[in-house]
Design a protein around this motif. Structure first.
Motif, PDB file in Angstrom:
ATOM      1  N   UNK A 136       0.832  -1.206   0.000  1.00  0.00           N
ATOM      2  CA  UNK A 136       0.000   0.000   0.000  1.00  0.00           C
ATOM      3  C   UNK A 136       0.869   1.260   0.000  1.00  0.00           C
ATOM      4  N   UNK A 137       1.953   1.212   0.751  1.00  0.00           N
ATOM      5  CA  UNK A 137       2.830   2.372   0.857  1.00  0.00           C
ATOM      6  C   UNK A 137       3.765   2.539  -0.344  1.00  0.00           C
ATOM      7  N   UNK A 138       3.691   1.596  -1.292  1.00  0.00           N
ATOM      8  CA  UNK A 138       4.504   1.706  -2.501  1.00  0.00           C
ATOM      9  C   UNK A 138       3.729   2.260  -3.689  1.00  0.00           C
ATOM     10  N   UNK A 139       2.407   2.163  -3.652  1.00  0.00           N
ATOM     11  CA  UNK A 139       1.631   2.544  -4.832  1.00  0.00           C
ATOM     12  C   UNK A 139       1.612   4.056  -5.008  1.00  0.00           C
ATOM     13  N   UNK A 140       1.491   4.476  -6.262  1.00  0.00           N
ATOM     14  CA  UNK A 140       1.550   5.900  -6.584  1.00  0.00           C
ATOM     15  C   UNK A 140       0.244   6.610  -6.261  1.00  0.00           C
ATOM     16  N   UNK A 141      -0.872   5.864  -6.251  1.00  0.00           N
ATOM     17  CA  UNK A 141      -2.175   6.454  -5.934  1.00  0.00           C
ATOM     18  C   UNK A 141      -2.371   6.422  -4.425  1.00  0.00           C
ATOM     19  N   UNK A 142      -2.737   7.544  -3.846  1.00  0.00           N
ATOM     20  CA  UNK A 142      -2.921   7.625  -2.407  1.00  0.00           C
ATOM     21  C   UNK A 142      -4.388   7.852  -2.051  1.00  0.00           C
ATOM     22  N   UNK A 143      -5.099   6.794  -1.662  1.00  0.00           N
ATOM     23  CA  UNK A 143      -6.482   6.992  -1.220  1.00  0.00           C
ATOM     24  C   UNK A 143      -6.504   7.924  -0.009  1.00  0.00           C
ATOM     25  N   UNK A 144      -7.239   9.013  -0.111  1.00  0.00           N
ATOM     26  CA  UNK A 144      -7.294   9.981   0.993  1.00  0.00           C
ATOM     27  C   UNK A 144      -8.679   9.919   1.622  1.00  0.00           C
ATOM     28  N   UNK A 145      -8.854   8.959   2.514  1.00  0.00           N
ATOM     29  CA  UNK A 145     -10.146   8.799   3.157  1.00  0.00           C
ATOM     30  C   UNK A 145     -10.130   9.277   4.602  1.00  0.00           C
ATOM     31  N   UNK A 146      -9.104  10.042   4.970  1.00  0.00           N
ATOM     32  CA  UNK A 146      -9.018  10.457   6.369  1.00  0.00           C
ATOM     33  C   UNK A 146      -8.912  11.969   6.573  1.00  0.00           C
ATOM     34  N   UNK A 147      -8.424  12.695   5.567  1.00  0.00           N
ATOM     35  CA  UNK A 147      -8.141  14.123   5.769  1.00  0.00           C
ATOM     36  C   UNK A 147      -9.377  14.910   6.166  1.00  0.00           C
ATOM     37  N   UNK A 148     -10.479  14.739   5.409  1.00  0.00           N
ATOM     38  CA  UNK A 148     -11.695  15.485   5.722  1.00  0.00           C
ATOM     39  C   UNK A 148     -12.205  15.157   7.116  1.00  0.00           C
ATOM     40  N   UNK A 149     -12.188  13.871   7.449  1.00  0.00           N
ATOM     41  CA  UNK A 149     -12.679  13.469   8.767  1.00  0.00           C
ATOM     42  C   UNK A 149     -11.783  14.000   9.881  1.00  0.00           C
ATOM     43  N   UNK A 150     -10.490  14.001   9.637  1.00  0.00           N
ATOM     44  CA  UNK A 150      -9.548  14.514  10.627  1.00  0.00           C
ATOM     45  C   UNK A 150      -9.765  16.013  10.866  1.00  0.00           C
ATOM     46  N   UNK A 151      -9.891  16.766   9.778  1.00  0.00           N
ATOM     47  CA  UNK A 151     -10.108  18.205   9.900  1.00  0.00           C
ATOM     48  C   UNK A 151     -11.439  18.499  10.581  1.00  0.00           C
ATOM     49  N   UNK A 152     -12.444  17.706  10.248  1.00  0.00           N
ATOM     50  CA  UNK A 152     -13.746  17.870  10.883  1.00  0.00           C
ATOM     51  C   UNK A 152     -13.654  17.626  12.386  1.00  0.00           C
ATOM     52  N   UNK A 153     -12.938  16.577  12.767  1.00  0.00           N
ATOM     53  CA  UNK A 153     -12.796  16.245  14.185  1.00  0.00           C
ATOM     54  C   UNK A 153     -12.061  17.338  14.945  1.00  0.00           C
ATOM     55  N   UNK A 154     -11.048  17.938  14.323  1.00  0.00           N
ATOM     56  CA  UNK A 154     -10.320  19.019  14.988  1.00  0.00           C
ATOM     57  C   UNK A 154     -11.240  20.209  15.257  1.00  0.00           C
ATOM     58  N   UNK A 155     -12.047  20.551  14.264  1.00  0.00           N
ATOM     59  CA  UNK A 155     -12.952  21.679  14.414  1.00  0.00           C
ATOM     60  C   UNK A 155     -14.031  21.380  15.456  1.00  0.00           C
ATOM     61  N   UNK A 156     -14.551  20.145  15.413  1.00  0.00           N
ATOM     62  CA  UNK A 156     -15.596  19.754  16.369  1.00  0.00           C
ATOM     63  C   UNK A 156     -15.065  19.732  17.796  1.00  0.00           C
ATOM     64  N   UNK A 157     -13.798  19.394  17.947  1.00  0.00           N
ATOM     65  CA  UNK A 157     -13.193  19.412  19.282  1.00  0.00           C
ATOM     66  C   UNK A 157     -13.079  20.841  19.788  1.00  0.00           C
ATOM     67  N   UNK A 158     -12.689  21.761  18.920  1.00  0.00           N
ATOM     68  CA  UNK A 158     -12.568  23.167  19.316  1.00  0.00           C
ATOM     69  C   UNK A 158     -13.922  23.740  19.726  1.00  0.00           C
ATOM     70  N   UNK A 159     -14.977  23.265  19.077  1.00  0.00           N
ATOM     71  CA  UNK A 159     -16.316  23.785  19.386  1.00  0.00           C
ATOM     72  C   UNK A 159     -16.951  23.081  20.579  1.00  0.00           C
ATOM     73  N   UNK A 160     -16.261  22.064  21.114  1.00  0.00           N
ATOM     74  CA  UNK A 160     -16.748  21.399  22.321  1.00  0.00           C
ATOM     75  C   UNK A 160     -17.648  20.212  22.098  1.00  0.00           C
TER      76      UNK A 160
END
Length: 223
Positions: A136-160
């Motif tokens: 998985x770490x060798x392939x040129x295509x990088x499935x990005x299934x976490x960035x949006x959720x991660x950013x959402x979680x950071x914002x939701x944590x700041x808002x309590x």
């Protein structure tokens, strides 16, 4: 349409169809054997095309594997992407815990149902986990299934909304791993849990996973 145009269109159609057939065969072989044990010879035999055709379209085994992963990821995005996008457009998502809980329940359901409907992809993920995600770490295509959720979680944590002792980086991992691991465990514990081909058991399972995630990440005072 001119004869040359018809001929060109026919070749384009045949090439697209050929690629789909090869990808279907490759997905099946990779799912059953894992990347390391899979062989181009076996994929060629399963697809009905010779090895030279596979090399022509995909370059090598890693290129073929990359396209299998890419196709599965794009199908997954089609299944869950609109839901995430629609919720992200909702200004109340990070303000209203009720909306956030509904989002967690919906995204859990869609990921779970996608994995159930694509068991080969689930097997490929299992092989990757068993081999420490080496390929998985060798392939040129990088499935990005976490960035949006991660950013959402950071914002939701700041808002309590998300509990303050929860690491937002764990948010997408928790959702993906809870759904994946639960499906994988059903065959082992089928005598106790039942079978996932039962609509009732499937629904109960989705609800249980969603509750676990909701109670794990949302600020307890908001539950």
């Amino acid at each position: 349409m001119e004869p040359t145009e018809r001929k060109k269109s026919s070749r384009t159609y045949d090439a697209a169809r050929t690629k789909v057939i090869i990808l279907d065969a490759a997905e099946e072989i990779f799912a059953e054997l894992g990347y390391s044990a899979a062989r181009i010879d076996g994929i060629a035999k399963a697809s009905g095309y010779n090895k030279s055709m596979i090399y022509q379209y995909f370059g090598d085994k890693l290129g073929l594997y990359t396209e299998v992963v890419k196709r599965a990821d794009q199908i997954g995005d089609q299944a869950t992407g609109s839901t995430i996008t629609d919720f992200l457009k909702n200004d109340n998502l990070i303000k209203d815990p009720v909306v956030f809980r509904r989002f967690l329940g919906t995204i859990t359901r869609e990921i779970y149902e996608f994995l159930l409907e694509h068991p080969r992809y689930l097997k490929i993920l299992s092989w990757e986990a068993a081999e420490d995600w080496k390929t998985w770490n060798q392939i040129t295509y990088r499935p990005d299934d976490i960035t949006q959720l991660y950013e959402l979680a950071k914002t939701a944590k700041k808002s309590g909304i998300i509990r303050q002792d929860f690491d937002p980086a764990m948010f997408p991992i928790l959702i993906m791993n809870m759904t994946t691991a639960t499906i994988q465990a059903f065959s082992r514990y089928g005598n106790m849990l039942g079978k996932l081909d039962s609509p009732q058991i499937r629904e109960q399972t989705i609800e249980q996973i969603a509750k676990f995630i909701i109670h794990g990440v949302i600020e307890p005072s908001l539950l």
